[in-house]
Motif scaffolding. Structure first.
Motif, PDB file in Angstrom:
ATOM      1  N   LEU A  89       4.860  18.359 -13.124  1.00  9.32           N
ATOM      2  CA  LEU A  89       6.078  18.920 -13.700  1.00  9.32           C
ATOM      3  C   LEU A  89       5.989  18.988 -15.223  1.00  9.32           C
ATOM      4  O   LEU A  89       6.480  19.928 -15.843  1.00  9.32           O
ATOM      5  CB  LEU A  89       7.290  18.084 -13.282  1.00  9.32           C
ATOM      6  N   ARG A  90       5.362  17.965 -15.837  1.00  6.44           N
ATOM      7  CA  ARG A  90       5.183  17.985 -17.288  1.00  6.44           C
ATOM      8  C   ARG A  90       4.322  19.159 -17.721  1.00  6.44           C
ATOM      9  O   ARG A  90       4.631  19.834 -18.719  1.00  6.44           O
ATOM     10  CB  ARG A  90       4.540  16.675 -17.750  1.00  6.44           C
ATOM     11  N   PHE A 147       0.834  -1.209   0.000  1.00  7.55           N
ATOM     12  CA  PHE A 147       0.000   0.000   0.000  1.00  7.55           C
ATOM     13  C   PHE A 147       0.868   1.258   0.000  1.00  7.55           C
ATOM     14  O   PHE A 147       0.610   2.218  -0.739  1.00  7.55           O
ATOM     15  CB  PHE A 147      -0.914   0.001   1.217  1.00  7.55           C
ATOM     16  N   THR A 148       1.939   1.208   0.838  1.00  6.55           N
ATOM     17  CA  THR A 148       2.831   2.371   0.914  1.00  6.55           C
ATOM     18  C   THR A 148       3.522   2.618  -0.424  1.00  6.55           C
ATOM     19  O   THR A 148       3.594   3.751  -0.908  1.00  6.55           O
ATOM     20  CB  THR A 148       3.884   2.160   2.019  1.00  6.55           C
ATOM     21  N   ASP A 149       4.001   1.532  -1.045  1.00  5.63           N
ATOM     22  CA  ASP A 149       4.666   1.673  -2.344  1.00  5.63           C
ATOM     23  C   ASP A 149       3.698   2.184  -3.405  1.00  5.63           C
ATOM     24  O   ASP A 149       4.061   3.019  -4.248  1.00  5.63           O
ATOM     25  CB  ASP A 149       5.254   0.331  -2.786  1.00  5.63           C
ATOM     26  N   HIS A 150       2.460   1.675  -3.373  1.00 10.01           N
ATOM     27  CA  HIS A 150       1.457   2.115  -4.338  1.00 10.01           C
ATOM     28  C   HIS A 150       1.135   3.599  -4.147  1.00 10.01           C
ATOM     29  O   HIS A 150       1.023   4.353  -5.124  1.00 10.01           O
ATOM     30  CB  HIS A 150       0.200   1.269  -4.189  1.00 10.01           C
ATOM     31  N   TYR A 151       1.018   4.001  -2.884  1.00 12.67           N
ATOM     32  CA  TYR A 151       0.727   5.403  -2.588  1.00 12.67           C
ATOM     33  C   TYR A 151       1.873   6.291  -3.060  1.00 12.67           C
ATOM     34  O   TYR A 151       1.652   7.347  -3.681  1.00 12.67           O
ATOM     35  CB  TYR A 151       0.506   5.581  -1.087  1.00 12.67           C
ATOM     36  N   ARG A 152       3.107   5.830  -2.798  1.00 10.78           N
ATOM     37  CA  ARG A 152       4.260   6.619  -3.238  1.00 10.78           C
ATOM     38  C   ARG A 152       4.311   6.690  -4.763  1.00 10.78           C
ATOM     39  O   ARG A 152       4.642   7.736  -5.341  1.00 10.78           O
ATOM     40  CB  ARG A 152       5.549   5.988  -2.707  1.00 10.78           C
ATOM     41  N   LEU A 197       4.207  10.023  -6.867  1.00  5.88           N
ATOM     42  CA  LEU A 197       5.267  10.335  -7.812  1.00  5.88           C
ATOM     43  C   LEU A 197       4.704  10.596  -9.207  1.00  5.88           C
ATOM     44  O   LEU A 197       5.142  11.517  -9.900  1.00  5.88           O
ATOM     45  CB  LEU A 197       6.267   9.179  -7.859  1.00  5.88           C
ATOM     46  N   GLU A 198       3.726   9.784  -9.611  1.00  9.57           N
ATOM     47  CA  GLU A 198       3.102   9.977 -10.922  1.00  9.57           C
ATOM     48  C   GLU A 198       2.404  11.330 -11.008  1.00  9.57           C
ATOM     49  O   GLU A 198       2.489  12.026 -12.023  1.00  9.57           O
ATOM     50  CB  GLU A 198       2.110   8.856 -11.194  1.00  9.57           C
TER      51      GLU A 198
END
Length: 282
Positions: A78-79, A62-67, A71-72
């Motif tokens: 930024l794009r 869950f933490t990785d998915h949230y990060r 990030l996305e």
């Protein structure tokens, strides 16, 4: 099985299993805890460990998915900021180019007041054929451009002549193209020699043109300035075409011609000016 227990190794294994069982039972009763509860704890410990591992894995996932989502979103932001900055840069560049065009146009009008109407244009493409020297500009009949109008650079040097016109584009033949044919003259101390400026295929490949039909008494030297004569009123007079590089004899040996190097840098043009009207000076 009987052979297993009859062998010495099998007997030792059986004794070890019995001792382990006795040790387990004794430990259950000596620990002071409920034997049944203690046994339940022993049995369920691997499952609790597995549950804890699964919970830790789920939390990490869950933490990785949230990060990853965060990030996305940051990358997308930024794009968008980059695209906005690029748009602003393009607008700024276009404004700078437009200001440069206006300054060049003002300078030309001050330098050549007889060129009463000039139209700036951008070079959008260059001819790909080996049989002609041409380029396309960004304006056409929508801005009043017409065939046979002369085209000059920011310094007032002759670049070529409009040969074809579309609604929002036009084709320009450069001064070295084989279809170029106009009155020219050599300006030098002591007078002017009238002749004809024309393209030549062999010279075109070298980025040159020639001044033909020179009067026999004409004395030319390398570096003499070549201008348009303006005879006939089709083209404006006194546009700088180039300079004499050399004087050659015609293959027949009857006449001479001058090889002319264009003054305008034909290969580096990005902006040009079309002469839409000019004063005819008698």
């Amino acid at each position: 099985m009987k052979k297993l227990f009859n062998s010495s190794g099998g007997l030792v294994l059986l004794i070890a299993l019995l001792l382990a069982a006795i040790t387990l039972v004794v430990s259950l009763f000596l620990s002071g805890a409920n034997p049944a509860a203690n046994l339940w704890g022993i049995v369920t410990t691997p499952f609790r460990s597995a549950g804890t591992a699964v919970a830790d894995w789920a939390e990490r996932t869950f933490t990785d998915h949230y990060r990853a989502e965060t990030l996305e979103e940051e990358v997308d932001r930024l794009r968008k900021e980059l695209a906005a900055a690029q748009r602003e840069a393009r607008v700024g560049q276009e404004a700078m180019e437009e200001n440069e065009n206006l300054r060049s146009l003002l300078g030309l009008r001050q330098k050549r007041s007889d060129l009463t109407e000039l139209e700036s244009a951008t070079v959008t493409a260059r001819g790909l054929s080996n049989w002609e020297s041409s380029f396309t500009i960004s304006k056409g009949s929508n801005y009043g451009l017409a065939k046979d109008q002369c085209v000059i650079d920011a310094y007032g040097d002759l670049v070529g002549v409009v040969s074809e016109v579309g609604y929002n584009w036009a084709t320009v033949l450069t001064v070295v193209d084989t279809d170029i044919d106009m009155g020219g003259k050599v300006s030098r101390p002591g007078g002017q020699a009238a002749a004809v400026l024309e393209g030549d295929f062999a010279l075109m490949t070298q980025g040159r043109l020639k001044l033909s039909y020179l009067p026999e008494e004409t004395l030319l030297r390398a570096g003499d300035l070549v201008l348009t004569s303006g005879r006939g009123g089709v083209y404006p007079p006194d546009l700088v075409v180039g300079s004499v590089e050399s004087v050659q004899n015609d293959p027949s040996g009857m006449t001479r011609y001058a090889v002319v190097v264009p003054q305008a840098d034909l290969g580096a043009l990005s902006q040009v000016f079309v002469i839409k009207s000019f004063d005819i000076v008698e």
